[in-house]
Design a protein around this motif. Sequence first.
Motif, PDB file in Angstrom:
ATOM      1  N   THR A 111       0.926  -1.103   0.103  1.00 16.48           N
ATOM      2  CA  THR A 111      -0.051   0.053   0.090  1.00 16.48           C
ATOM      3  C   THR A 111       0.830   1.217  -0.016  1.00 16.48           C
ATOM      4  O   THR A 111       1.815   1.378   0.969  1.00 16.48           O
ATOM      5  CB  THR A 111      -0.827  -0.043   1.199  1.00 16.48           C
ATOM      6  N   PRO A 112       0.648   2.186  -0.985  1.00 18.71           N
ATOM      7  CA  PRO A 112       1.635   3.430  -1.003  1.00 18.71           C
ATOM      8  C   PRO A 112       1.044   4.199   0.064  1.00 18.71           C
ATOM      9  O   PRO A 112      -0.060   4.488   0.314  1.00 18.71           O
ATOM     10  CB  PRO A 112       1.236   3.923  -2.477  1.00 18.71           C
ATOM     11  N   VAL A 113       1.906   5.178   0.593  1.00 20.03           N
ATOM     12  CA  VAL A 113       1.771   6.156   1.384  1.00 20.03           C
ATOM     13  C   VAL A 113       1.909   7.692   1.028  1.00 20.03           C
ATOM     14  O   VAL A 113       3.222   7.766   0.633  1.00 20.03           O
ATOM     15  CB  VAL A 113       2.269   5.850   3.055  1.00 20.03           C
ATOM     16  N   LEU A 114       1.175   8.507   1.028  1.00 19.48           N
ATOM     17  CA  LEU A 114       1.443   9.689   0.560  1.00 19.48           C
ATOM     18  C   LEU A 114       1.414  10.649   1.608  1.00 19.48           C
ATOM     19  O   LEU A 114       0.528  11.009   2.331  1.00 19.48           O
ATOM     20  CB  LEU A 114       0.131  10.445  -0.795  1.00 19.48           C
ATOM     21  N   ASP A 115       2.863  11.284   1.728  1.00 17.04           N
ATOM     22  CA  ASP A 115       3.006  12.130   2.972  1.00 17.04           C
ATOM     23  C   ASP A 115       2.756  13.605   2.676  1.00 17.04           C
ATOM     24  O   ASP A 115       3.427  14.129   1.593  1.00 17.04           O
ATOM     25  CB  ASP A 115       4.484  11.917   3.343  1.00 17.04           C
ATOM     26  N   HIS A 116       2.122  14.310   3.435  1.00 17.84           N
ATOM     27  CA  HIS A 116       1.718  15.715   3.518  1.00 17.84           C
ATOM     28  C   HIS A 116       0.512  15.857   2.720  1.00 17.84           C
ATOM     29  O   HIS A 116      -0.576  16.518   3.121  1.00 17.84           O
ATOM     30  CB  HIS A 116       3.064  16.648   2.844  1.00 17.84           C
ATOM     31  N   VAL A 117       0.424  15.612   1.257  1.00 19.46           N
ATOM     32  CA  VAL A 117      -0.786  15.700   0.327  1.00 19.46           C
ATOM     33  C   VAL A 117      -1.564  17.063   0.855  1.00 19.46           C
ATOM     34  O   VAL A 117      -2.604  16.922   1.121  1.00 19.46           O
ATOM     35  CB  VAL A 117      -1.769  14.585   0.501  1.00 19.46           C
ATOM     36  N   VAL A 118      -0.834  18.180   0.598  1.00 20.06           N
ATOM     37  CA  VAL A 118      -1.445  19.591   1.071  1.00 20.06           C
ATOM     38  C   VAL A 118      -2.441  20.044   0.161  1.00 20.06           C
ATOM     39  O   VAL A 118      -3.766  20.435   0.958  1.00 20.06           O
ATOM     40  CB  VAL A 118      -0.162  20.380   1.309  1.00 20.06           C
ATOM     41  N   LEU A 119      -2.247  20.049  -1.042  1.00 18.26           N
ATOM     42  CA  LEU A 119      -3.256  20.603  -2.170  1.00 18.26           C
ATOM     43  C   LEU A 119      -3.712  19.392  -2.947  1.00 18.26           C
ATOM     44  O   LEU A 119      -2.953  18.840  -3.834  1.00 18.26           O
ATOM     45  CB  LEU A 119      -2.440  21.380  -2.793  1.00 18.26           C
ATOM     46  N   THR A 120      -4.810  18.941  -2.895  1.00 15.16           N
ATOM     47  CA  THR A 120      -5.575  18.165  -3.787  1.00 15.16           C
ATOM     48  C   THR A 120      -6.747  18.361  -4.234  1.00 15.16           C
ATOM     49  O   THR A 120      -7.315  19.399  -3.896  1.00 15.16           O
ATOM     50  CB  THR A 120      -5.851  16.616  -2.861  1.00 15.16           C
ATOM     51  N   ASN A 121      -7.378  17.698  -5.330  1.00 24.10           N
ATOM     52  CA  ASN A 121      -8.524  18.012  -5.921  1.00 24.10           C
ATOM     53  C   ASN A 121      -9.310  16.909  -6.043  1.00 24.10           C
ATOM     54  O   ASN A 121      -9.030  15.811  -5.547  1.00 24.10           O
ATOM     55  CB  ASN A 121      -8.327  18.682  -7.508  1.00 24.10           C
ATOM     56  N   ALA A 122     -10.775  17.093  -6.194  1.00 21.55           N
ATOM     57  CA  ALA A 122     -11.810  15.818  -6.005  1.00 21.55           C
ATOM     58  C   ALA A 122     -11.351  14.705  -6.740  1.00 21.55           C
ATOM     59  O   ALA A 122     -11.531  13.872  -6.376  1.00 21.55           O
ATOM     60  CB  ALA A 122     -13.058  16.379  -6.257  1.00 21.55           C
ATOM     61  N   GLU A 123     -10.907  15.054  -7.961  1.00 20.09           N
ATOM     62  CA  GLU A 123     -10.640  13.893  -8.822  1.00 20.09           C
ATOM     63  C   GLU A 123      -9.363  13.141  -8.475  1.00 20.09           C
ATOM     64  O   GLU A 123      -9.592  11.732  -8.319  1.00 20.09           O
ATOM     65  CB  GLU A 123     -10.143  14.409 -10.181  1.00 20.09           C
ATOM     66  N   ASP A 124      -8.401  13.881  -7.878  1.00 21.19           N
ATOM     67  CA  ASP A 124      -7.386  13.067  -7.518  1.00 21.19           C
ATOM     68  C   ASP A 124      -7.385  12.260  -6.081  1.00 21.19           C
ATOM     69  O   ASP A 124      -6.961  11.192  -5.722  1.00 21.19           O
ATOM     70  CB  ASP A 124      -6.077  13.936  -7.387  1.00 21.19           C
ATOM     71  N   ARG A 125      -8.471  12.877  -5.390  1.00 20.82           N
ATOM     72  CA  ARG A 125      -8.947  12.249  -4.089  1.00 20.82           C
ATOM     73  C   ARG A 125      -9.484  10.977  -4.618  1.00 20.82           C
ATOM     74  O   ARG A 125      -9.331   9.875  -3.883  1.00 20.82           O
ATOM     75  CB  ARG A 125      -9.657  13.284  -3.341  1.00 20.82           C
ATOM     76  N   ASN A 126     -10.413  10.887  -5.475  1.00 16.81           N
ATOM     77  CA  ASN A 126     -11.191   9.784  -5.955  1.00 16.81           C
ATOM     78  C   ASN A 126     -10.096   8.650  -6.501  1.00 16.81           C
ATOM     79  O   ASN A 126     -10.201   7.448  -6.128  1.00 16.81           O
ATOM     80  CB  ASN A 126     -11.864   9.950  -6.960  1.00 16.81           C
ATOM     81  N   ARG A 127      -9.133   9.181  -6.976  1.00 17.11           N
ATOM     82  CA  ARG A 127      -8.041   8.112  -7.574  1.00 17.11           C
ATOM     83  C   ARG A 127      -7.179   7.717  -6.352  1.00 17.11           C
ATOM     84  O   ARG A 127      -6.906   6.435  -6.206  1.00 17.11           O
ATOM     85  CB  ARG A 127      -7.302   9.120  -8.706  1.00 17.11           C
ATOM     86  N   MET A 128      -6.931   8.404  -5.579  1.00 17.04           N
ATOM     87  CA  MET A 128      -6.618   7.899  -3.911  1.00 17.04           C
ATOM     88  C   MET A 128      -7.253   6.657  -3.403  1.00 17.04           C
ATOM     89  O   MET A 128      -6.659   5.628  -2.995  1.00 17.04           O
ATOM     90  CB  MET A 128      -6.084   8.870  -3.179  1.00 17.04           C
ATOM     91  N   ALA A 129      -8.603   7.089  -3.278  1.00 16.05           N
ATOM     92  CA  ALA A 129      -9.304   6.235  -2.756  1.00 16.05           C
ATOM     93  C   ALA A 129      -9.352   4.718  -3.455  1.00 16.05           C
ATOM     94  O   ALA A 129      -9.429   3.598  -3.136  1.00 16.05           O
ATOM     95  CB  ALA A 129     -10.903   6.536  -2.728  1.00 16.05           C
ATOM     96  N   ALA A 130      -9.417   4.980  -4.810  1.00 19.56           N
ATOM     97  CA  ALA A 130      -9.529   3.836  -5.708  1.00 19.56           C
ATOM     98  C   ALA A 130      -8.235   2.846  -5.678  1.00 19.56           C
ATOM     99  O   ALA A 130      -8.209   1.649  -5.706  1.00 19.56           O
ATOM    100  CB  ALA A 130      -9.545   4.256  -7.062  1.00 19.56           C
ATOM    101  N   LEU A 131      -7.038   3.524  -5.337  1.00 20.57           N
ATOM    102  CA  LEU A 131      -5.753   2.622  -5.330  1.00 20.57           C
ATOM    103  C   LEU A 131      -5.636   2.422  -3.688  1.00 20.57           C
ATOM    104  O   LEU A 131      -4.480   1.378  -3.787  1.00 20.57           O
ATOM    105  CB  LEU A 131      -4.784   3.573  -5.748  1.00 20.57           C
ATOM    106  N   GLY A 132      -6.572   2.717  -2.816  1.00 26.20           N
ATOM    107  CA  GLY A 132      -6.199   2.193  -1.568  1.00 26.20           C
ATOM    108  C   GLY A 132      -4.998   2.968  -0.870  1.00 26.20           C
ATOM    109  O   GLY A 132      -4.485   2.280   0.081  1.00 26.20           O
ATOM    110  N   ILE A 133      -4.907   4.209  -1.316  1.00 30.81           N
ATOM    111  CA  ILE A 133      -3.698   4.772  -0.660  1.00 30.81           C
ATOM    112  C   ILE A 133      -3.982   5.333   0.779  1.00 30.81           C
ATOM    113  O   ILE A 133      -4.907   5.685   1.013  1.00 30.81           O
ATOM    114  CB  ILE A 133      -3.318   5.937  -1.622  1.00 30.81           C
ATOM    115  N   VAL A 134      -2.695   5.167   1.408  1.00 29.52           N
ATOM    116  CA  VAL A 134      -2.842   6.085   2.785  1.00 29.52           C
ATOM    117  C   VAL A 134      -2.489   7.225   2.673  1.00 29.52           C
ATOM    118  O   VAL A 134      -1.493   7.627   2.080  1.00 29.52           O
ATOM    119  CB  VAL A 134      -2.077   5.068   3.863  1.00 29.52           C
ATOM    120  N   ALA A 135      -3.025   8.340   3.484  1.00 28.78           N
ATOM    121  CA  ALA A 135      -2.428   9.732   3.455  1.00 28.78           C
ATOM    122  C   ALA A 135      -1.801   9.901   4.915  1.00 28.78           C
ATOM    123  O   ALA A 135      -2.262   9.673   5.699  1.00 28.78           O
ATOM    124  CB  ALA A 135      -3.563  10.510   3.265  1.00 28.78           C
ATOM    125  N   SER A 136      -0.580  10.403   4.794  1.00 32.33           N
ATOM    126  CA  SER A 136      -0.002  10.618   6.090  1.00 32.33           C
ATOM    127  C   SER A 136      -0.046  12.272   6.099  1.00 32.33           C
ATOM    128  O   SER A 136       0.825  12.865   5.547  1.00 32.33           O
ATOM    129  CB  SER A 136       1.699  10.006   5.940  1.00 32.33           C
TER     130      SER A 136
END
Length: 269
Positions: A111-136
């Motif tokens: 499972t990839p972990v994205l650290d900080h992820v300060v600025l996101t948009n709705a499309e990329d948040r959905n992509r994160m969810a689909a990949l099962g990514i963890v947000a740190s």
Amino acid sequence: YYAPIFELADVSKIAAYGTQYDTNLVRFRGGKIWVDGSMSSGTPWVSQPHIDDPDNFGLHYFDLDALTEAVREAEAFGLPLKFHINGDAAVAATLDALETVDAEVGGLSHTPVLDHVVLTNAEDRNRMAALGIVASVQPIHALTAKFGTSAEVWGDERYSLAYDSAALVDLGIPISLGTDWPVWPSPDTMPGLWAAVTVQGEDSMTVKEAVRGFTAGGAESIGSTEQGHLHPGGLADVVVYDSDLFETPMDKLQQIELLHLFVDGRKVH
């Protein structure tokens, strides 16, 4: 511990570490790819230029092709990855690379972990969810970043979209919260907890969500089922505060004091 990756050659070097560091207190987890710059220096990789410099989109250590190759090589070694990303362009490029390799191998092995992820948009948040990514995420950063260089060069409208951790939680994206110590000057969790539940106003995380992020969420981000929660036979990593976190008014959370700290069953405070 994630060893830093600033160039492609670092991947094979770090993969050679293997399991030589693997204890309850210190565990080598994988590699951390530095994709872009920092908020404090105004260098996150963003999709729109700085308001005072139309040619400045921040900086990045990997372009998309190099980033994809780094992910591909790490996957071949079975090396778990974390990504240092702040700007929305860095988020998008990282997701592009992960999606490409995910499709090539029929599913990422870790499972990839994205650290900080300060600025996101709705499309990329959905992509994160689909990949099962963890947000740190480090909520305490949001308290000071508004006075920093990135806020100045992004402008008010864009900066207002930053640090929206609650939007990640709402999509079911697993959240790991931390302090970013020693980059941040204090390992004290309480200011971060207060920031998590207040800094975005009505869109902030709930106390329950934030506490989980600082405990079970952190453990799950490194694949641990033994840490982050209390259960019979589990590791005795315990904090004892002078007040109930769930009953304390949000404006009083920073006043809560630590009474006792146990690490792996040993009282250290």
